[in-house]
Design an enzyme around this catalytic site. Sequence first.
Site, PDB file in Angstrom:
ATOM      1  N   GLU A   1       0.284   4.351  -8.539  1.00 24.36           N
ATOM      2  CA  GLU A   1       1.286   3.249  -8.795  1.00 24.36           C
ATOM      3  C   GLU A   1       1.623   3.185 -10.315  1.00 24.36           C
ATOM      4  OE1 GLU A   1       1.204  -0.028  -6.174  1.00 24.36           O
ATOM      5  OE2 GLU A   1      -0.217   1.030  -4.663  1.00 24.36           O
TER       6      GLU A   1
ATOM      7  N   GLU B   1      -5.816  -4.012  -2.240  1.00 21.05           N
ATOM      8  CA  GLU B   1      -5.676  -5.426  -2.766  1.00 21.05           C
ATOM      9  C   GLU B   1      -6.554  -6.436  -2.065  1.00 21.05           C
ATOM     10  OE1 GLU B   1      -1.476  -6.229  -3.009  1.00 21.05           O
ATOM     11  OE2 GLU B   1      -1.157  -4.494  -4.522  1.00 21.05           O
TER      12      GLU B   1
HETATM   13  C1  XIL Z   1       6.060  -2.249  -3.369  1.00 21.13           C
HETATM   14  C2  XIL Z   1       7.255  -1.269  -2.770  1.00 21.13           C
HETATM   15  O1  XIL Z   1       7.558  -0.613  -4.175  1.00 21.13           O
HETATM   16  C3  XIL Z   1       8.510  -2.167  -2.763  1.00 21.13           C
HETATM   17  O2  XIL Z   1       9.625  -1.396  -2.519  1.00 21.13           O
HETATM   18  C4  XIL Z   1       8.388  -3.171  -1.556  1.00 21.13           C
HETATM   19  O3  XIL Z   1       9.426  -4.019  -1.317  1.00 21.13           O
HETATM   20  C5  XIL Z   1       7.043  -3.943  -1.939  1.00 21.13           C
HETATM   21  O4  XIL Z   1       5.916  -3.053  -2.259  1.00 21.13           O
HETATM   22  N1  XIL Z   1       1.382  -2.659  -4.653  1.00 21.13           N
HETATM   23  C6  XIL Z   1       1.390  -1.626  -3.715  1.00 21.13           C
HETATM   24  C7  XIL Z   1       2.721  -1.086  -3.325  1.00 21.13           C
HETATM   25  O5  XIL Z   1       0.312  -1.245  -3.172  1.00 21.13           O
HETATM   26  O6  XIL Z   1       2.568  -0.512  -1.936  1.00 21.13           O
HETATM   27  C8  XIL Z   1       3.655  -2.107  -3.741  1.00 21.13           C
HETATM   28  O7  XIL Z   1       4.946  -1.297  -3.403  1.00 21.13           O
HETATM   29  C9  XIL Z   1       3.711  -2.347  -5.064  1.00 21.13           C
HETATM   30  C10 XIL Z   1       2.517  -3.361  -5.373  1.00 21.13           C
END
Ligand code: XIL
Length: 388
Positions: A278, A173
């Site tokens: 994700e 990101e």
């Molecule tokens: C999120 C997790 O799912 C949560 O448990 C945590 O509180 C915050 O992060 N982008 C990413 C992930 O790359 O690592 C993130 O995961 C969601 C957004």
Amino acid sequence: MKKTSTITGHVDLSIPAIVLCLLLLLPGCGNTKNEHSNHPKTLKEVLKDKFLIGVALNSRQSSGNDTAAVRIVKEHFNDIVAENCMKSIEIHPEENRYNFTQADEFVQFGVDNNLSITGHCLIWHSQLPAWFCVDENGENVSPEVLKERMKDHIYTVVGRYKGVIRGWDVVNEAILEDGSYRESKFYEILGEEFIPLAFQYAHEADPEAELYYNDYNEWYPGKRETVVRLINTLKKRGIRIDGIGMQGHLGVTNPALEAYQETIDDYVNAGVKVLITELDVSPLPEPRRIGGANLADREAYRKEIDPYTDGLPEDVAIEWNNRMMDLFDLFLKNSDNILRVTMWGVSDGDSWKNNFPVSGRTDYPLLFDRDHQPKEVVTRLIQQLSEY
Ligand code: XIL
């Protein structure tokens, strides 16, 4: 079918029906359909020639305590990623202290279950420990010090799991929707160069590991143009990059599939593979239609934007299953260029979307429901991809 007709061909037609049924139950006497339905297929089986099918695990799952989720992981998935325990705030909370307890347990879970393992993530502005980019007075450290800290972090974490972790989200990101770089501490101190450096260190630490850049909302033209420029820069300089992770924190209508396809095409044309990372699709109202996963974009709870606390209405469930099916159809169409599709959680109850971008909602974004039952799209996918 062939076997059945061979059997019936030898059976005296006057034989009572009950005897016929018993004969069909004998091992090896059932027809092909019966053999298949005795052995329902799983996602990883039907997708095995297409791409890896991955899932994010929380620590209750990688420790084995959440047995219902573990059963699903072992049955349907062949790649895992840690939802949190490898992020720098967890694994490297203080400059001179690493904490590998949960990360080791997670990796061991993958090794024990013969799963491929994805590392997430090395350099990210979020879930970053306060010490990483500043000195004891809270002032930004010099570029040289930050480079040393990044190198130590990457060498130590990647080095520990060398040869075991298949690939790493090296940088997460770093680019905004308009194509500019995010004003993170890494960018403030090192400029754009922090990304090539991170990739270089990761490659030095494990030359065999695949290396990825991972981000959300990449269908925004500005963002993906800058990602393509980044790929070109790394390649021109001879720095390894294998793929781009496209985080899939999506809604049921947003984004359009065409934009998704264009993004995949752009990356493939730039000479890398794509990973759908994700993945979760929320049927809840989007408070602001920005989409994506910028952790700073939060919204206050209001009952009107949490409409399905008692369950998902039939028509919404149908829309959701169709959307997920359309996405998988698109991934399958592009399977030559997609290395992996990863769900961001096992079942709806586990999903971070219950708390993002609004805390305390009841969301339904994953392939398995709160009772750990597969949703219709899972059955449809398995049926569509099975041989019969
Ligand atoms: C999120 C997790 O799912 C949560 O448990 C945590 O509180 C915050 O992060 N982008 C990413 C992930 O790359 O690592 C993130 O995961 C969601 C957004």
